[in-house]
Design a protein around this motif. Structure first.
Motif, PDB file in Angstrom:
ATOM      1  N   SER A 131       0.831  -1.205   0.000  1.00 25.30           N
ATOM      2  CA  SER A 131       0.000   0.000   0.000  1.00 25.30           C
ATOM      3  C   SER A 131       0.865   1.255   0.000  1.00 25.30           C
ATOM      4  CB  SER A 131      -0.943  -0.001   1.200  1.00 25.30           C
ATOM      5  OG  SER A 131      -1.749   1.159   1.221  1.00 25.30           O
ATOM      6  N   LYS A 132       1.909   1.257   0.836  1.00 26.51           N
ATOM      7  CA  LYS A 132       2.805   2.415   0.894  1.00 26.51           C
ATOM      8  C   LYS A 132       3.589   2.571  -0.410  1.00 26.51           C
ATOM      9  CE  LYS A 132       2.405   4.202   5.081  1.00 26.51           C
ATOM     10  NZ  LYS A 132       2.149   5.635   5.322  1.00 26.51           N
ATOM     11  N   LEU A 133       4.096   1.445  -0.931  1.00 21.96           N
ATOM     12  CA  LEU A 133       4.971   1.496  -2.094  1.00 21.96           C
ATOM     13  C   LEU A 133       4.226   1.956  -3.345  1.00 21.96           C
ATOM     14  CD1 LEU A 133       7.896   0.840  -3.005  1.00 21.96           C
ATOM     15  CD2 LEU A 133       7.062  -1.429  -3.666  1.00 21.96           C
ATOM     16  N   PHE A 134       2.984   1.507  -3.500  1.00 21.93           N
ATOM     17  CA  PHE A 134       2.236   1.791  -4.726  1.00 21.93           C
ATOM     18  C   PHE A 134       1.052   2.749  -4.511  1.00 21.93           C
ATOM     19  CE2 PHE A 134       4.103  -2.494  -5.572  1.00 21.93           C
ATOM     20  CZ  PHE A 134       4.943  -2.104  -6.603  1.00 21.93           C
ATOM     21  N   ASP A 135       1.051   3.441  -3.373  1.00 22.75           N
ATOM     22  CA  ASP A 135       0.024   4.456  -3.085  1.00 22.75           C
ATOM     23  C   ASP A 135      -1.394   3.907  -3.232  1.00 22.75           C
ATOM     24  OD1 ASP A 135       1.890   6.539  -2.598  1.00 22.75           O
ATOM     25  OD2 ASP A 135       2.138   6.822  -4.751  1.00 22.75           O
ATOM     26  N   LEU A 136      -1.643   2.777  -2.572  1.00 20.90           N
ATOM     27  CA  LEU A 136      -2.961   2.155  -2.648  1.00 20.90           C
ATOM     28  C   LEU A 136      -3.934   2.739  -1.628  1.00 20.90           C
ATOM     29  CD1 LEU A 136      -1.919  -1.603  -3.019  1.00 20.90           C
ATOM     30  CD2 LEU A 136      -2.283   0.100  -4.812  1.00 20.90           C
ATOM     31  N   ASN A 137      -3.406   3.442  -0.631  1.00 14.83           N
ATOM     32  CA  ASN A 137      -4.237   4.114   0.386  1.00 14.83           C
ATOM     33  C   ASN A 137      -5.170   3.145   1.115  1.00 14.83           C
ATOM     34  OD1 ASN A 137      -3.229   6.783  -0.122  1.00 14.83           O
ATOM     35  ND2 ASN A 137      -4.463   6.810  -1.995  1.00 14.83           N
ATOM     36  N   LEU A 138      -4.648   1.975   1.470  1.00 17.24           N
ATOM     37  CA  LEU A 138      -5.451   1.016   2.221  1.00 17.24           C
ATOM     38  C   LEU A 138      -5.638   1.508   3.655  1.00 17.24           C
ATOM     39  CD1 LEU A 138      -3.895  -2.421   1.156  1.00 17.24           C
ATOM     40  CD2 LEU A 138      -5.885  -1.267   0.180  1.00 17.24           C
ATOM     41  N   SER A 139      -6.854   1.365   4.178  1.00 23.74           N
ATOM     42  CA  SER A 139      -7.098   1.676   5.583  1.00 23.74           C
ATOM     43  C   SER A 139      -6.610   0.520   6.450  1.00 23.74           C
ATOM     44  CB  SER A 139      -8.595   1.886   5.818  1.00 23.74           C
ATOM     45  OG  SER A 139      -9.295   0.645   5.652  1.00 23.74           O
ATOM     46  N   LYS A 140      -6.573   0.740   7.758  1.00 24.47           N
ATOM     47  CA  LYS A 140      -6.200  -0.343   8.673  1.00 24.47           C
ATOM     48  C   LYS A 140      -7.127  -1.542   8.511  1.00 24.47           C
ATOM     49  CE  LYS A 140      -4.026   2.247  12.463  1.00 24.47           C
ATOM     50  NZ  LYS A 140      -4.072   2.510  13.933  1.00 24.47           N
ATOM     51  N   LEU A 141      -8.421  -1.272   8.401  1.00 24.00           N
ATOM     52  CA  LEU A 141      -9.377  -2.362   8.262  1.00 24.00           C
ATOM     53  C   LEU A 141      -9.203  -3.079   6.923  1.00 24.00           C
ATOM     54  CD1 LEU A 141     -11.668  -3.915   9.559  1.00 24.00           C
ATOM     55  CD2 LEU A 141     -13.272  -2.246   8.609  1.00 24.00           C
ATOM     56  N   ASP A 142      -8.899  -2.329   5.865  1.00 24.20           N
ATOM     57  CA  ASP A 142      -8.612  -2.950   4.567  1.00 24.20           C
ATOM     58  C   ASP A 142      -7.469  -3.955   4.695  1.00 24.20           C
ATOM     59  OD1 ASP A 142     -10.512  -1.402   3.217  1.00 24.20           O
ATOM     60  OD2 ASP A 142      -9.054   0.145   2.674  1.00 24.20           O
ATOM     61  N   ILE A 143      -6.415  -3.536   5.378  1.00 27.44           N
ATOM     62  CA  ILE A 143      -5.230  -4.386   5.535  1.00 27.44           C
ATOM     63  C   ILE A 143      -5.573  -5.663   6.293  1.00 27.44           C
ATOM     64  CG2 ILE A 143      -2.972  -4.518   6.685  1.00 27.44           C
ATOM     65  CD1 ILE A 143      -2.679  -1.500   5.974  1.00 27.44           C
ATOM     66  N   ALA A 144      -6.344  -5.524   7.360  1.00 26.99           N
ATOM     67  CA  ALA A 144      -6.749  -6.701   8.133  1.00 26.99           C
ATOM     68  C   ALA A 144      -7.592  -7.646   7.286  1.00 26.99           C
ATOM     69  CB  ALA A 144      -7.516  -6.269   9.380  1.00 26.99           C
ATOM     70  N   LYS A 145      -8.510  -7.097   6.519  1.00 33.44           N
ATOM     71  CA  LYS A 145      -9.404  -7.936   5.701  1.00 33.44           C
ATOM     72  C   LYS A 145      -8.655  -8.630   4.567  1.00 33.44           C
ATOM     73  CE  LYS A 145     -13.869  -5.756   6.629  1.00 33.44           C
ATOM     74  NZ  LYS A 145     -15.021  -5.005   6.062  1.00 33.44           N
ATOM     75  N   VAL A 146      -7.673  -7.955   3.978  1.00 26.85           N
ATOM     76  CA  VAL A 146      -6.861  -8.589   2.939  1.00 26.85           C
ATOM     77  C   VAL A 146      -6.064  -9.749   3.532  1.00 26.85           C
ATOM     78  CG1 VAL A 146      -4.870  -8.267   1.410  1.00 26.85           C
ATOM     79  CG2 VAL A 146      -6.727  -6.598   1.413  1.00 26.85           C
ATOM     80  N   GLY A 147      -5.553  -9.556   4.745  1.00 31.13           N
ATOM     81  CA  GLY A 147      -4.831 -10.638   5.411  1.00 31.13           C
ATOM     82  C   GLY A 147      -5.718 -11.842   5.650  1.00 31.13           C
ATOM     83  N   GLN A 148      -6.933 -11.612   6.123  1.00 30.65           N
ATOM     84  CA  GLN A 148      -7.883 -12.704   6.349  1.00 30.65           C
ATOM     85  C   GLN A 148      -8.223 -13.405   5.032  1.00 30.65           C
ATOM     86  OE1 GLN A 148     -11.851 -11.530   7.389  1.00 30.65           O
ATOM     87  NE2 GLN A 148     -12.290 -13.439   8.476  1.00 30.65           N
ATOM     88  N   GLN A 149      -8.470 -12.616   3.987  1.00 32.48           N
ATOM     89  CA  GLN A 149      -8.811 -13.193   2.684  1.00 32.48           C
ATOM     90  C   GLN A 149      -7.657 -14.043   2.147  1.00 32.48           C
ATOM     91  OE1 GLN A 149     -10.010 -10.221  -0.188  1.00 32.48           O
ATOM     92  NE2 GLN A 149     -10.229 -11.695  -1.850  1.00 32.48           N
ATOM     93  N   THR A 150      -6.437 -13.621   2.400  1.00 35.48           N
ATOM     94  CA  THR A 150      -5.271 -14.386   1.962  1.00 35.48           C
ATOM     95  C   THR A 150      -5.225 -15.751   2.629  1.00 35.48           C
ATOM     96  OG1 THR A 150      -4.039 -12.337   1.605  1.00 35.48           O
ATOM     97  CG2 THR A 150      -2.760 -14.364   1.756  1.00 35.48           C
ATOM     98  N   GLU A 151      -5.504 -15.783   3.924  1.00 30.02           N
ATOM     99  CA  GLU A 151      -5.542 -17.070   4.635  1.00 30.02           C
ATOM    100  C   GLU A 151      -6.581 -17.991   3.994  1.00 30.02           C
ATOM    101  OE1 GLU A 151      -3.820 -18.295   7.180  1.00 30.02           O
ATOM    102  OE2 GLU A 151      -2.929 -16.620   8.264  1.00 30.02           O
ATOM    103  N   HIS A 152      -7.736 -17.448   3.660  1.00 25.10           N
ATOM    104  CA  HIS A 152      -8.811 -18.247   3.067  1.00 25.10           C
ATOM    105  C   HIS A 152      -8.425 -18.770   1.683  1.00 25.10           C
ATOM    106  CE1 HIS A 152     -12.252 -16.216   5.584  1.00 25.10           C
ATOM    107  NE2 HIS A 152     -11.263 -16.653   6.331  1.00 25.10           N
ATOM    108  N   GLU A 153      -7.915 -17.865   0.832  1.00 28.36           N
ATOM    109  CA  GLU A 153      -7.737 -18.202  -0.572  1.00 28.36           C
ATOM    110  C   GLU A 153      -6.389 -18.829  -0.893  1.00 28.36           C
ATOM    111  OE1 GLU A 153      -8.525 -14.721  -2.876  1.00 28.36           O
ATOM    112  OE2 GLU A 153     -10.605 -14.529  -2.183  1.00 28.36           O
ATOM    113  N   ALA A 154      -5.331 -18.342  -0.267  1.00 21.75           N
ATOM    114  CA  ALA A 154      -3.988 -18.805  -0.628  1.00 21.75           C
ATOM    115  C   ALA A 154      -3.506 -19.961   0.225  1.00 21.75           C
ATOM    116  CB  ALA A 154      -2.995 -17.644  -0.537  1.00 21.75           C
ATOM    117  N   VAL A 155      -4.058 -20.069   1.438  1.00 18.99           N
ATOM    118  CA  VAL A 155      -3.558 -21.079   2.372  1.00 18.99           C
ATOM    119  C   VAL A 155      -4.623 -22.114   2.718  1.00 18.99           C
ATOM    120  CG1 VAL A 155      -2.328 -21.407   4.554  1.00 18.99           C
ATOM    121  CG2 VAL A 155      -2.052 -19.278   3.298  1.00 18.99           C
ATOM    122  N   GLY A 156      -5.886 -21.739   2.590  1.00 16.67           N
ATOM    123  CA  GLY A 156      -6.959 -22.689   2.842  1.00 16.67           C
ATOM    124  C   GLY A 156      -7.393 -22.781   4.282  1.00 16.67           C
TER     125      GLY A 156
END
Length: 385
Positions: free
Chosen positions: A139-164
């Protein structure tokens, strides 16, 4: 050498350049409230001083080059294929990248170095720290402007989709929203939260790592979630307004679930009662009632062990043994289960006595070293360069 300096040195050696950004995302403890988050219940976590550090810089092409200091491994892919590597750590980083690439076309190639001081498999959520650090850095490197909650939700989604692993949001939320010297009482349904200052007057927190490594992806974690969802479905047949175990009463479980499946009933009952224990624990913390807090921790452990069935012999041994020590107010297993750490509330200055008494007993019984981990409550995900 500090971990951020390790990243700088490794970046220079591997990529012949400097990182543009270095971020830290912490692991977490959870005082009470296990397996409640994915049932829309309450949790009581906190970020800790140990975490995952990522250094990152943008490239001028679409190549992605990753290096793990802990594993001394390098892995390359590109933004088009985003092919996972043979090791799990690459799945977390590239899983986040996949998700964010679908949300934004700003992401291009990058170099990344990762290192951490969260003991892997200890139940301190090193995976959540890694996904949140990756999201924050991208988010910082590419100016994505993710909120704290966005970051948490992306982490959760990664566990679901990439790790199972169909985890709840507690680990990621704690890693991102952590605050010095405070626990987070989080409502996992509404995502409302309250900071509770942790002032264990006369006591301190000690983690004891069983040195038994667990993998939630290959454990019965998902099966526990399925049992809870099946119990909800049975109740919902009569009470249409019910959406999760957060809405279910013990009377409804007795009426509609117990006659159908003892397994579903037992798992669902644990969750309903664990939410009640957590609310009592939060009040005990606010009034500095350490005795009540400790009793609730012991009760939670044995419910996790006997009812939810996610403990193991090593965890049970540690909790059972310290319960005979007067200087220990309370203890329980922490995390998803099947290994990892116990969390112990111990009279200040007496942690080493407990370690000394337990270490030989533990080694003689299991031929494993008991690893004490002293932690302090810290801030959440942040930039350090």
């Amino acid at each position: 050498m500090s971990l951020d300096n390790q990243i700088k040195d490794t970046f220079q050696r591997v990529f012949n350049s400097e990182p543009q950004i270095i971020v830290k995302s912490p692991g977490r403890i959870n005082v009470i409230g296990e397996h409640t988050d994915y049932n829309n219940g309450f949790v009581l976590p906190a970020a800790i001083d140990k975490g995952v550090y990522i250094g990152i810089s943008a490239r001028e092409d679409d190549k992605i080059e990753l290096f793990s200091i802990d594993y001394n491994e390098k892995y390359d892919t590109d933004t088009t294929s985003l092919t996972f590597g043979p090791e799990l750590w690459t799945n977390y980083i590239l899983g986040v990248t996949r998700i964010l690439s679908k949300k934004s076309d700003k992401i291009s190639g990058y170099n990344l170095v990762v290192v951490g001081d969260v003991p892997l498999g200890s139940g301190l959520s090193s995976s959540a720290a890694l996904t949140c650090a990756t999201s924050f850095a991208l988010s910082k490197l590419f100016d994505l402007n993710l909120s704290k909650l966005d970051i948490a939700k992306v982490g959760q989604q990664t566990e679901h989709e990439a790790v199972g692993v169909r985890c709840g949001i507690m680990d990621q939320f704690a890693s991102v929203f952590g605050q010095d010297n405070s626990l987070i009482k989080l409502d996992c349904r509404s995502l409302d939260y309250e900071y509770i200052p942790i002032e264990l007057d006369g006591y301190e927190i000690l983690l004891l790592n069983t040195n038994v490594k667990h993998s939630l992806a290959s454990s019965a974690y998902n099966k526990r979630r399925e049992a809870c969802e099946s119990a909800v479905a049975l109740v919902k047949e009569k009470y249409a307004e019910v959406e999760s175990l957060r809405d279910v009463t013990l009377a409804q479980l007795d009426e509609l679930v117990k006659p159908v499946s003892v397994e579903y009933y037992q798992k669902a009952r644990f969750v309903v009662e664990e939410n009640e224990r957590l609310l009592k624990a939060a009040e005990a913390l606010k009034s500095n009632d350490i005795k009540t807090l400790g009793q609730l921790l012991y009760a939670a452990h044995w419910a996790l062990s006997k009812e939810y069935e996610v403990s193991c012999e090593e965890l049970d041994f540690l909790v059972s043994t310290v319960s005979t020590y007067p200087e220990v107010a309370g203890a329980r297993m922490m995390g998803g289960g099947f290994g990892g750490c116990t969390i112990n509330i111990i009279e200040k200055g007496k942690s080493q006595n407990v370690i000394d008494k337990l270490s030989n007993l533990y080694f003689n019984k299991f031929n494993l070293n008991l690893i004490p981990i002293k932690v302090s409550i810290s801030n959440g995900t942040h930039e350090i360069l």
